[in-house]
Write a protein that holds these residues in place. Sequence first.
Motif, PDB file in Angstrom:
ATOM      1  N   LYS A 115       0.882   8.177  12.247  1.00  0.00           N
ATOM      2  CA  LYS A 115       1.639   7.946  11.163  1.00  0.00           C
ATOM      3  C   LYS A 115       3.079   8.406  11.532  1.00  0.00           C
ATOM      4  O   LYS A 115       3.268   9.486  11.953  1.00  0.00           O
ATOM      5  N   GLY A 116       3.997   7.590  11.110  1.00  0.00           N
ATOM      6  CA  GLY A 116       5.360   8.012  11.563  1.00  0.00           C
ATOM      7  C   GLY A 116       6.320   7.354  10.533  1.00  0.00           C
ATOM      8  O   GLY A 116       5.981   6.520   9.689  1.00  0.00           O
ATOM      9  N   VAL A 168       8.185  17.016  13.125  1.00  0.00           N
ATOM     10  CA  VAL A 168       8.263  18.057  12.069  1.00  0.00           C
ATOM     11  C   VAL A 168       7.058  18.747  11.935  1.00  0.00           C
ATOM     12  O   VAL A 168       5.901  18.438  12.279  1.00  0.00           O
ATOM     13  N   ASP A 169       7.053  20.116  11.638  1.00  0.00           N
ATOM     14  CA  ASP A 169       6.203  21.241  11.470  1.00  0.00           C
ATOM     15  C   ASP A 169       5.754  21.214   9.990  1.00  0.00           C
ATOM     16  O   ASP A 169       6.181  21.959   9.248  1.00  0.00           O
ATOM     17  N   ASP A 170       4.927  20.317   9.844  1.00  0.00           N
ATOM     18  CA  ASP A 170       4.498  20.086   8.483  1.00  0.00           C
ATOM     19  C   ASP A 170       3.079  20.115   8.158  1.00  0.00           C
ATOM     20  O   ASP A 170       2.170  19.264   7.956  1.00  0.00           O
ATOM     21  N   PRO A 171       2.400  21.379   8.338  1.00  0.00           N
ATOM     22  CA  PRO A 171       1.142  21.640   8.022  1.00  0.00           C
ATOM     23  C   PRO A 171       0.588  21.174   6.912  1.00  0.00           C
ATOM     24  O   PRO A 171      -0.640  20.813   6.783  1.00  0.00           O
ATOM     25  N   GLY A 172       1.101  21.255   5.967  1.00  0.00           N
ATOM     26  CA  GLY A 172       0.732  20.952   4.562  1.00  0.00           C
ATOM     27  C   GLY A 172       0.817  19.265   4.323  1.00  0.00           C
ATOM     28  O   GLY A 172       0.211  19.036   3.134  1.00  0.00           O
ATOM     29  N   MET A 173       1.168  18.484   5.305  1.00  0.00           N
ATOM     30  CA  MET A 173       1.283  17.039   5.535  1.00  0.00           C
ATOM     31  C   MET A 173       1.933  16.639   4.125  1.00  0.00           C
ATOM     32  O   MET A 173       1.328  15.611   3.332  1.00  0.00           O
ATOM     33  N   SER A 174       3.190  17.039   3.856  1.00  0.00           N
ATOM     34  CA  SER A 174       3.765  16.737   2.523  1.00  0.00           C
ATOM     35  C   SER A 174       4.826  15.586   2.810  1.00  0.00           C
ATOM     36  O   SER A 174       5.188  15.038   1.621  1.00  0.00           O
ATOM     37  N   VAL A 175       5.191  15.221   4.062  1.00  0.00           N
ATOM     38  CA  VAL A 175       6.345  14.230   4.154  1.00  0.00           C
ATOM     39  C   VAL A 175       5.784  12.827   4.602  1.00  0.00           C
ATOM     40  O   VAL A 175       6.245  12.080   3.707  1.00  0.00           O
ATOM     41  N   ILE A 176       4.947  12.944   5.538  1.00  0.00           N
ATOM     42  CA  ILE A 176       4.572  11.359   5.952  1.00  0.00           C
ATOM     43  C   ILE A 176       3.363  10.749   5.330  1.00  0.00           C
ATOM     44  O   ILE A 176       3.264  10.033   4.969  1.00  0.00           O
ATOM     45  N   GLU A 177       2.456  11.816   5.480  1.00  0.00           N
ATOM     46  CA  GLU A 177       1.056  11.317   4.924  1.00  0.00           C
ATOM     47  C   GLU A 177       0.767  10.771   3.687  1.00  0.00           C
ATOM     48  O   GLU A 177      -0.169  10.088   3.338  1.00  0.00           O
ATOM     49  N   VAL A 286       7.414  12.179  13.553  1.00  0.00           N
ATOM     50  CA  VAL A 286       5.917  12.206  13.384  1.00  0.00           C
ATOM     51  C   VAL A 286       5.623  13.731  13.199  1.00  0.00           C
ATOM     52  O   VAL A 286       6.297  14.714  13.628  1.00  0.00           O
ATOM     53  N   ASN A 287       4.477  13.788  12.430  1.00  0.00           N
ATOM     54  CA  ASN A 287       4.094  15.606  11.943  1.00  0.00           C
ATOM     55  C   ASN A 287       3.283  15.921  13.277  1.00  0.00           C
ATOM     56  O   ASN A 287       2.447  15.156  14.013  1.00  0.00           O
ATOM     57  N   ILE A 288       3.745  16.929  13.633  1.00  0.00           N
ATOM     58  CA  ILE A 288       3.024  17.648  14.955  1.00  0.00           C
ATOM     59  C   ILE A 288       1.493  17.903  14.628  1.00  0.00           C
ATOM     60  O   ILE A 288       0.700  18.064  15.388  1.00  0.00           O
ATOM     61  N   HIS A 289       1.265  18.102  13.311  1.00  0.00           N
ATOM     62  CA  HIS A 289      -0.210  18.094  12.898  1.00  0.00           C
ATOM     63  C   HIS A 289      -0.942  17.079  12.639  1.00  0.00           C
ATOM     64  O   HIS A 289      -2.067  16.930  12.172  1.00  0.00           O
ATOM     65  N   ASP A 290      -0.422  15.980  12.809  1.00  0.00           N
ATOM     66  CA  ASP A 290      -1.190  14.542  12.810  1.00  0.00           C
ATOM     67  C   ASP A 290      -2.202  14.494  13.869  1.00  0.00           C
ATOM     68  O   ASP A 290      -1.835  14.902  14.864  1.00  0.00           O
ATOM     69  N   PRO A 291      -3.522  14.458  13.179  1.00  0.00           N
ATOM     70  CA  PRO A 291      -4.513  14.383  14.158  1.00  0.00           C
ATOM     71  C   PRO A 291      -4.569  13.432  15.309  1.00  0.00           C
ATOM     72  O   PRO A 291      -5.289  13.782  16.237  1.00  0.00           O
ATOM     73  N   ALA A 292      -4.089  12.311  15.063  1.00  0.00           N
ATOM     74  CA  ALA A 292      -3.964  11.398  16.169  1.00  0.00           C
ATOM     75  C   ALA A 292      -2.937  11.715  17.281  1.00  0.00           C
ATOM     76  O   ALA A 292      -2.877  10.996  18.244  1.00  0.00           O
ATOM     77  N   ASN A 414      -0.782  23.702  24.250  1.00  0.00           N
ATOM     78  CA  ASN A 414      -1.325  23.580  22.779  1.00  0.00           C
ATOM     79  C   ASN A 414      -0.097  23.218  21.953  1.00  0.00           C
ATOM     80  O   ASN A 414       0.918  23.787  21.891  1.00  0.00           O
ATOM     81  N   LYS A 415      -0.160  22.025  21.162  1.00  0.00           N
ATOM     82  CA  LYS A 415       1.014  21.400  20.327  1.00  0.00           C
ATOM     83  C   LYS A 415       1.212  22.257  19.296  1.00  0.00           C
ATOM     84  O   LYS A 415       2.501  22.250  18.956  1.00  0.00           O
TER      85      LYS A 415
END
Length: 456
Positions: A115-116, A168-177, A286-292, A414-415
Amino acid sequence: MVNRFREDLGIDISSVLIPKKGVSLEKWAVIACDQYTSEPEYWENVDKFVGDSPSTLRLIFPEVYLERENNTQKKLRIDRINRTMREYLENNYFDEIKDSFIYIERTLRNGKIRKGLLFAIDLELYDYTKGSSSLIRATEGTILDRLPPRIQIRENACLELPHIMILVDDPGMSVIEPLSDCKHKMNKLYSFDLMMNGGHIEGYQVNNPELLIGIYESLMNLKSRENFIKKYEYDTSSPVSPMLFAVGDGNHSLATAKACWEKLKNSLTESEKLIHPARFALVELVNIHDPALQFEPIHRILFNVDSGKVLNSFVNFYGDMGRRCGYEYTNGIKHVPVSDKRRHIIPFLSETKTGYLWVDDPAFTIDVGTLQHFLDHYIQENPEAAIDYVHGSEVVEKLGRKAGNMGFLLSPMNKSDLFMTVIKDGALPRKTFSMGEAVEKRYYLECRKIIPDYLR
């Protein structure tokens, strides 16, 4: 809301161009120009597929040709690119999307969806120099010698096409997801299969006020001093300059845009500097925590070398620094030991040999630093040698086994360590990691005018 994005976050969403209906999007969208630089046959196949159809292939300079063409040929190609940009605008090939983000879902070959979010960033808030404390920072060292040919391509262009991807370092997945669940509220702009087995891509217009407010508030929270201190374990008494975005792909392309802007703004009035479109550069977030999102190593290939000479030079180079080092031959890559912090182990292969280099108590945190430090020295001392940076072990095997070549395989990063490393240690060695394999890179699709009022 649009002004608040610009003033508070350095984000511009005022205008993006996408191809009009009737343009073949599969022929229009072409992979990033810095891919397949040692495989001219890839670009030859793209050229055959595109034919005479409108395509971003005619608006970019594939870097495979940078070293293969002389200055006259390069100038002719750049002039043709600039002329084609004007022709596409004059022929009304674009629709303009105003005051909107574009939400992107890229289906990769493995079926995962990355996702982007597409928008433009303020180059005044980006600094690629060593020790930068800017809101937007480079993740790898910028090689200034690589900028001049790229500046020649951009400085007279009326359009920019982005292959830059920022993180972006967004572990809470608040912006894009959250946008994934709101597609029914958006206008679908495109949906098609990408050429050359690039997967599938969909784009949606994000201009719903509620969604814009959600993006804004989430980014402001990530940018906040309190959040930054907590996440990256800063001493509260220390001066803090938050970093919101890290450049993942296209470091040198963004540095080129910055260099062109720094030159251009000297000729502008203060009011013109505030609104000139070249002050901004189009990127995908892109969120660096995106699983893809997978980090892949970028391997090295040496050309026009004697492998034995390279190995001995490596030992002398680090031996002269007082490091215990050496190399071993093996019966294959599967027999190469694994690196750790105390010993960096770098597999290599040549026409007839396979083995690994090793250095004890390395001065660099990751093995790419150890290898690149040596390769920079070797290329300088041996100007007949050349280097390329490639994706995928199969490409290393294909090219490294050719006579006069030598390939080196590097381990993945390691990302989750990226933001902390850049914030605490600064930019990494160049070409440390890749956001996915070559075929997963961003394709040129959207455009943006960077000359004011051109064919308004």
